[in-house]
Design a protein around this motif. Structure first.
Motif, mmCIF file in Angstrom:
data_model
loop_
_atom_site.group_PDB
_atom_site.id
_atom_site.type_symbol
_atom_site.label_atom_id
_atom_site.label_comp_id
_atom_site.label_asym_id
_atom_site.label_seq_id
_atom_site.Cartn_x
_atom_site.Cartn_y
_atom_site.Cartn_z
ATOM 1 N N ASP A 179 -34.661 -7.119 17.131
ATOM 2 C CA ASP A 179 -33.599 -6.725 16.494
ATOM 3 C C ASP A 179 -32.339 -5.870 17.492
ATOM 4 N N LEU A 180 -32.800 -5.569 18.723
ATOM 5 C CA LEU A 180 -31.769 -4.818 19.390
ATOM 6 C C LEU A 180 -30.641 -6.716 19.781
ATOM 7 N N LEU A 181 -31.064 -7.765 19.762
ATOM 8 C CA LEU A 181 -30.470 -8.846 20.628
ATOM 9 C C LEU A 181 -29.971 -9.175 19.501
ATOM 10 N N GLN A 182 -30.304 -9.027 17.971
ATOM 11 C CA GLN A 182 -29.209 -9.704 16.355
ATOM 12 C C GLN A 182 -27.991 -8.671 17.103
ATOM 13 N N VAL A 183 -28.630 -6.857 17.103
ATOM 14 C CA VAL A 183 -27.730 -5.777 17.092
ATOM 15 C C VAL A 183 -26.116 -6.745 17.809
ATOM 16 N N GLU A 184 -26.370 -7.675 19.325
ATOM 17 C CA GLU A 184 -25.625 -7.281 19.974
ATOM 18 C C GLU A 184 -25.213 -8.481 19.710
ATOM 19 N N LYS A 185 -25.368 -9.758 19.456
ATOM 20 C CA LYS A 185 -24.872 -10.591 18.559
ATOM 21 C C LYS A 185 -23.475 -10.079 17.293
ATOM 22 N N ARG A 186 -23.774 -9.490 17.028
ATOM 23 C CA ARG A 186 -23.673 -8.739 15.978
ATOM 24 C C ARG A 186 -22.083 -7.938 16.331
ATOM 25 N N LEU A 187 -22.385 -7.672 17.380
ATOM 26 C CA LEU A 187 -21.278 -6.814 17.895
ATOM 27 C C LEU A 187 -19.967 -7.164 18.379
ATOM 28 N N ASP A 188 -20.205 -8.282 19.173
ATOM 29 C CA ASP A 188 -19.246 -9.154 19.259
ATOM 30 C C ASP A 188 -17.832 -9.287 17.836
ATOM 31 N N LEU A 189 -18.559 -9.844 17.132
ATOM 32 C CA LEU A 189 -18.398 -10.106 15.691
ATOM 33 C C LEU A 189 -17.166 -8.416 14.921
ATOM 34 N N VAL A 190 -18.326 -7.830 14.884
ATOM 35 C CA VAL A 190 -17.796 -6.346 15.009
ATOM 36 C C VAL A 190 -16.165 -6.216 15.668
ATOM 37 N N LYS A 191 -15.974 -6.931 16.846
ATOM 38 C CA LYS A 191 -15.435 -6.067 17.936
ATOM 39 C C LYS A 191 -14.083 -7.044 17.130
ATOM 40 N N GLN A 192 -14.100 -8.240 17.056
ATOM 41 C CA GLN A 192 -13.027 -8.864 16.321
ATOM 42 C C GLN A 192 -12.199 -8.670 15.321
ATOM 43 N N VAL A 193 -13.709 -8.455 14.271
ATOM 44 C CA VAL A 193 -13.286 -8.100 12.702
ATOM 45 C C VAL A 193 -11.963 -6.906 12.899
ATOM 46 N N THR A 194 -12.792 -5.799 13.712
ATOM 47 C CA THR A 194 -11.670 -4.525 13.918
ATOM 48 C C THR A 194 -10.469 -4.630 14.535
ATOM 49 N N HIS A 195 -10.506 -5.694 15.404
ATOM 50 C CA HIS A 195 -9.539 -6.073 16.542
ATOM 51 C C HIS A 195 -8.206 -6.291 15.154
ATOM 52 N N SER A 196 -8.856 -7.346 14.574
ATOM 53 C CA SER A 196 -7.740 -7.754 13.917
ATOM 54 C C SER A 196 -7.225 -7.241 12.660
ATOM 55 N N HIS B 129 -7.342 -3.822 13.302
ATOM 56 C CA HIS B 129 -6.099 -2.532 13.885
ATOM 57 C C HIS B 129 -4.917 -3.239 13.946
ATOM 58 N N LYS B 130 -4.288 -4.733 14.298
ATOM 59 C CA LYS B 130 -3.486 -5.592 14.461
ATOM 60 C C LYS B 130 -2.842 -5.571 13.036
ATOM 61 N N LYS B 131 -3.310 -5.932 11.939
ATOM 62 C CA LYS B 131 -3.163 -6.390 10.256
ATOM 63 C C LYS B 131 -1.765 -5.227 10.013
ATOM 64 N N LEU B 132 -2.677 -4.152 10.166
ATOM 65 C CA LEU B 132 -2.475 -2.746 9.958
ATOM 66 C C LEU B 132 -1.174 -2.718 10.043
ATOM 67 N N THR B 133 -1.631 -2.330 11.803
ATOM 68 C CA THR B 133 0.030 -1.623 12.608
ATOM 69 C C THR B 133 1.395 -2.630 12.226
ATOM 70 N N ALA B 134 1.025 -3.512 11.792
ATOM 71 C CA ALA B 134 2.371 -4.878 11.366
ATOM 72 C C ALA B 134 2.006 -4.657 9.718
ATOM 73 N N CYS B 135 1.476 -4.468 9.120
ATOM 74 C CA CYS B 135 2.257 -3.347 7.944
ATOM 75 C C CYS B 135 2.573 -2.446 7.719
ATOM 76 N N LEU B 136 2.886 -1.206 9.025
ATOM 77 C CA LEU B 136 3.493 -0.160 8.374
ATOM 78 C C LEU B 136 4.857 -0.413 9.014
ATOM 79 N N GLN B 137 5.940 -0.136 8.386
ATOM 80 C CA GLN B 137 7.269 0.361 8.251
ATOM 81 C C GLN B 137 7.414 0.894 9.708
ATOM 82 N N GLY B 138 7.507 1.532 9.522
ATOM 83 C CA GLY B 138 7.871 3.341 10.707
ATOM 84 C C GLY B 138 7.832 2.731 12.000
ATOM 85 N N GLN B 139 8.323 3.219 12.612
ATOM 86 C CA GLN B 139 7.931 2.837 14.042
ATOM 87 C C GLN B 139 6.270 3.600 14.215
ATOM 88 N N GLN B 140 5.604 3.194 15.055
ATOM 89 C CA GLN B 140 3.984 3.238 15.122
ATOM 90 C C GLN B 140 3.801 4.352 16.570
#
Length: 170
Positions: free
Chosen positions: A28-45, A47-58
């Motif tokens: 189970d711990l090894l499977q969690v490690e594999k999913r961490l990379d996916l979660v990191k990529q999703v949260t990073h992308s 974050h990028k998309k949300l900051t791009a949508c904001l109209q004001g100066q971030q």
């Protein structure tokens, strides 16, 4: 050299999953490690998309800095200036002045909304992607190293007992 060889053998044994593998590193711990990379990529992308949508100066904490570059504010200022040029007595001047004030209120609401989105969504996503997940991965690697050390210690402890049984001293 012998120590390194034993260490590599233990690592191989853990990877293959022999019976002497420590229970600390479960599947189970090894499977969690594999999913961490996916979660990191999703949260990073995200974050990028949300900051791009904001109209004001971030990142600007000051309302004035944000409102200077906001299109609604610029339009509101143009309308108020146009109303001043036409005069306050004309119907068009009054209409431009009223539209300018409304645009300014909309701009302030948008700025407040973006502040709230940054505080509630964007900053926690950044924290998760850039701080928490790398810390989890670092701790996971450290845990794997400690498990190897523990297995090595177990091997060293059990070896003298086996050696004395197999080859008793005379």
């Amino acid at each position: 050299m012998k120590k390194q060889f034993n260490r590599m053998r233990q690592l191989a044994n853990q990877t293959v999953g022999r019976a002497e593998k420590t229970e600390v590193l479960s599947d189970d711990l090894l499977q969690v490690e594999k999913r961490l990379d996916l979660v990191k990529q999703v949260t990073h992308s995200t974050h990028k998309k949300l900051t791009a949508c904001l109209q004001g100066q971030q990142g600007a904490d000051d309302r004035e800095k944000r409102s200077k570059k906001l299109p609604l504010t610029i339009l509101a200022q143009c309308m108020v200036e146009g109303a001043a040029v036409l005069g306050d007595d004309s119907l068009l001047g009054k209409m431009l002045n009223l539209c300018g004030e409304t645009e300014e209120k909309l701009a302030q609401e948008l700025i407040q909304f973006e502040f709230q989105i940054e505080k509630d969504v964007v900053e926690p996503l950044y924290e998760l992607a850039e701080v928490d997940i790398p810390n989890i991965q670092k701790q996971r690697k450290h845990l794997a190293k400690l498990v190897l050390d523990m297995d090595s210690a177990r091997t060293r402890i059990s070896c003298p007992q086996i050696c004395t049984i197999l080859w008793p001293k005379k």
